[in-house]
Design a protein around this motif. Structure first.
Motif, short mmCIF file in Angstrom:
data_model
loop_
_atom_site.label_atom_id
_atom_site.label_comp_id
_atom_site.label_asym_id
_atom_site.label_seq_id
_atom_site.Cartn_x
_atom_site.Cartn_y
_atom_site.Cartn_z
N LEU A 12 0.65 -1.03 0.11
CA LEU A 12 -0.03 -0.11 0.28
C LEU A 12 0.80 1.52 0.25
O LEU A 12 0.23 2.60 -1.00
N PRO A 13 1.81 1.51 0.99
CA PRO A 13 2.99 2.38 0.76
C PRO A 13 2.90 3.13 -0.19
O PRO A 13 3.23 4.01 -1.24
N ARG A 14 3.78 1.91 -1.26
CA ARG A 14 4.85 2.16 -2.03
C ARG A 14 3.24 2.29 -3.61
O ARG A 14 3.95 3.16 -4.42
N ARG A 23 0.95 3.69 -2.65
CA ARG A 23 0.51 5.06 -2.73
C ARG A 23 1.43 6.81 -3.20
O ARG A 23 1.14 7.44 -4.14
N ARG A 24 2.59 5.92 -3.33
CA ARG A 24 3.57 6.89 -3.91
C ARG A 24 3.84 6.42 -5.19
O ARG A 24 3.38 8.10 -5.72
N LEU A 29 0.86 9.36 -6.18
CA LEU A 29 0.86 10.24 -5.54
C LEU A 29 1.73 10.84 -6.90
O LEU A 29 1.67 12.00 -7.58
N GLY A 30 3.10 10.53 -6.88
CA GLY A 30 3.53 10.88 -8.89
C GLY A 30 2.67 10.40 -10.09
O GLY A 30 2.98 11.55 -10.78
N ASP A 56 -4.43 9.41 -3.43
CA ASP A 56 -5.39 8.06 -2.56
C ASP A 56 -7.08 7.66 -3.93
O ASP A 56 -7.41 6.71 -2.80
N VAL A 94 -5.43 4.37 -5.67
CA VAL A 94 -5.33 3.57 -4.73
C VAL A 94 -5.99 2.90 -4.68
O VAL A 94 -5.91 1.48 -4.45
N LEU A 148 8.92 7.01 -13.26
CA LEU A 148 8.81 6.86 -11.77
C LEU A 148 9.64 5.34 -11.57
O LEU A 148 9.55 4.78 -10.81
N VAL A 173 11.80 5.90 -9.22
CA VAL A 173 11.67 6.22 -7.15
C VAL A 173 11.55 4.35 -7.41
O VAL A 173 11.67 4.40 -6.61
#
Lengths: 277, 184
Positions: B24-26, B28-29, B32-33, B42, B45, B133, B137
């Motif tokens: 989930l955190p990745r 979301r990153r 965001l990009g 959000d 995702v 990304l 990233v």
């Protein structure tokens, strides 16, 4: 200046060129200031792009998104439960034996946790009441992913290598973290993963047993009174989960150990888990 | 459907669900990009979670789960972009993509904050942004990024090169090579 396309130089920086081509560019870069400046500019771009998003992964997942995900996951879980036994029947599933955990105790523990976290981050009441179950659920989910990938690909999906794990997690969790050496128990440390629980960071250290089975130790900052070991056993599978709390940390062990063996391991290693001891 | 089929399907659903929770955190990153906005990220995702969880059977064992999840996020965002364009209801971000950025008009700034770099990235064409990304990233290989974007590796390389050249120019490093015509 040596004539290389941006595609080629990008592939050079990304480590995607054949070794011989990469060596040729490295040689040219050493003797060609113009080429060196061009590569440096592209490298600066990669660095800036990476840096500009580096911190996002460590940000807590927003409560709203986490709640939405949990709701969707529960719905999907219900849909997929019309078939025979799965490894994790979900919270309070019929195959798990709960030790001393009870609803009242969970609320008391959650309140203590909230008092501790209030100095670190704002946590609302809903999160407090569900925090411990959410953590255990996340421990199981993360272990499932780790074990699934390790069994199929023999690849440990980690954020940090074992040797760097202590320092790295101390930084991420903003407090000391002890990374136990379990080699005398036949467990090899493969590294660690940052696991977000209710929007907060926690650590999961990943090990492999001598028989190749995955094993994990999870650590989460916690608070409140110490708590003795609680066992959750999968009656149909071979996986056992134990969790307990001591000196402001919660711990969980999960792996293919018989409950008695896991409990014995927990008793033995618990003291070395406490930072500074 | 046999019990075995149902058991296999359920195991896949469990695996996808657990993988998505951990990623989930990745995800979301990445979102965001792509979107340039926390709110949009959000939303994307969340929609991607819904799509992946309800269609877990579309994930094929053997394919990297994280690659598949990134692909779902990317697809959801592309769908959203198309929907917005159809409605001629472009957000500020999309409008920004269609006009020269203030930084490009006013000259390159000597020092750029990470926020400004993020803004520059969101001003890139969406297909270049996604390739950048995933590689810079998310640290994917070209082959992995190509699998997520469902394009050949060569396409990833050219999109990356164009994205880097544009950013290098804006970052004031003088590495824009668009008119150079050199080839490796």
């Amino acid at each position: 200046m040596a004539r290389y396309s941006d595609e080629t130089l990008g592939a050079y920086l990304d480590g995607e060129l054949p070794a011989e081509d990469a060596r040729a560019i490295a040689r040219a870069e050493a003797s060609d200031a113009q080429l060196r400046a061009r590569i440096e500019a592209l490298r600066a771009v990669s660095h800036a792009v990476h840096q500009s998003f580096a911190a996002v992964e460590r940000e807590p997942v927003p409560e709203r998104l986490q709640v939405a995900f949990d709701r969707l996951a529960r719905r999907a879980n219900r849909r997929s439960r019309s078939w025979p036994a799965a490894l994790w029947p979900g919270p309070r599933g019929r195959h798990w034996v709960y030790g001393v955990a009870g609803a009242a105790a969970a609320v008391v523990i959650a309140l203590g946790l909230g008092a501790f976290l209030s100095g670190v981050v704002r946590v609302n009441d809903v999160s407090l009441e569900t925090y411990e179950d959410a953590w255990i659920e996340q421990v199981k989910r993360s272990y499932d992913v780790y074990a699934g990938i390790y069994r199929s690909e023999a690849r440990a999906m980690v954020d940090v290598d074992g040797k760097d794990a202590g320092v790295w997690f101390a930084d991420k969790l903003n407090r000391p973290i002890a990374v136990p050496d379990l080699s005398t128990h036949g467990l090899t440390l493969k590294g660690g993963r940052l696991v977000i629980v209710a929007g907060q960071p926690s650590a999961q250290f990943l090990y492999v047993a001598e028989d190749g089975s995955p094993f994990a130790l999870s650590v989460v900052p916690s608070a409140g009174q110490d708590r003795t070991v609680v066992a959750r056993e999968d009656k149909e599978g071979a996986v056992t989960l134990l969790h307990w709390r001591v000196k402001n940390y919660g711990y969980a062990l999960i792996g293919n150990f018989a409950p008695e063996a896991m409990r014995s391991l927990a008793d033995e290693i618990a003291p070395q888990l406490i930072p500074g001891v | 459907m046999t019990d075995e089929d149902r058991r296999t399907g359920a195991a896949v659903a469990d695996f996808v669900r657990a993988g998505m929770a951990a990623q989930l955190p990745r995800l979301r990153r990445f979102a965001l990009g792509l979107t340039g906005s926390v709110e949009d990220a959000d939303e994307v995702v969340q929609a991607a979670c819904e799509k992946a969880l309800s269609g877990a059977e579309r994930w094929v064992a053997g394919m990297r789960l994280d690659s598949w999840l990134y692909r779902v996020v990317h697809t959801v965002w592309l769908d959203e972009l198309r929907r917005r364009k159809r409605r001629r209801n472009l957000t500020g971000l999309e409008e920004a993509m269609e006009r020269p950025s203030p930084s490009a008009l006013s000259g390159v700034e000597a020092r750029l904050t990470l926020e400004e770099v993020r803004r520059m990235i969101t001003e890139l064409p969406s297909e270049q942004r996604a390739a950048l990304l995933l590689v810079c990233v998310e640290e994917m290989s070209y082959r992995e990024a190509a699998a997520v974007l469902d394009v050949p590796v060569g396409t990833v390389m050219s999109r990356l090169a164009r994205a880097r050249a544009q950013l290098a120019e804006r970052l004031g490093k003088g590495a824009g090579r668009a008119a150079d015509g050199t080839r490796g």
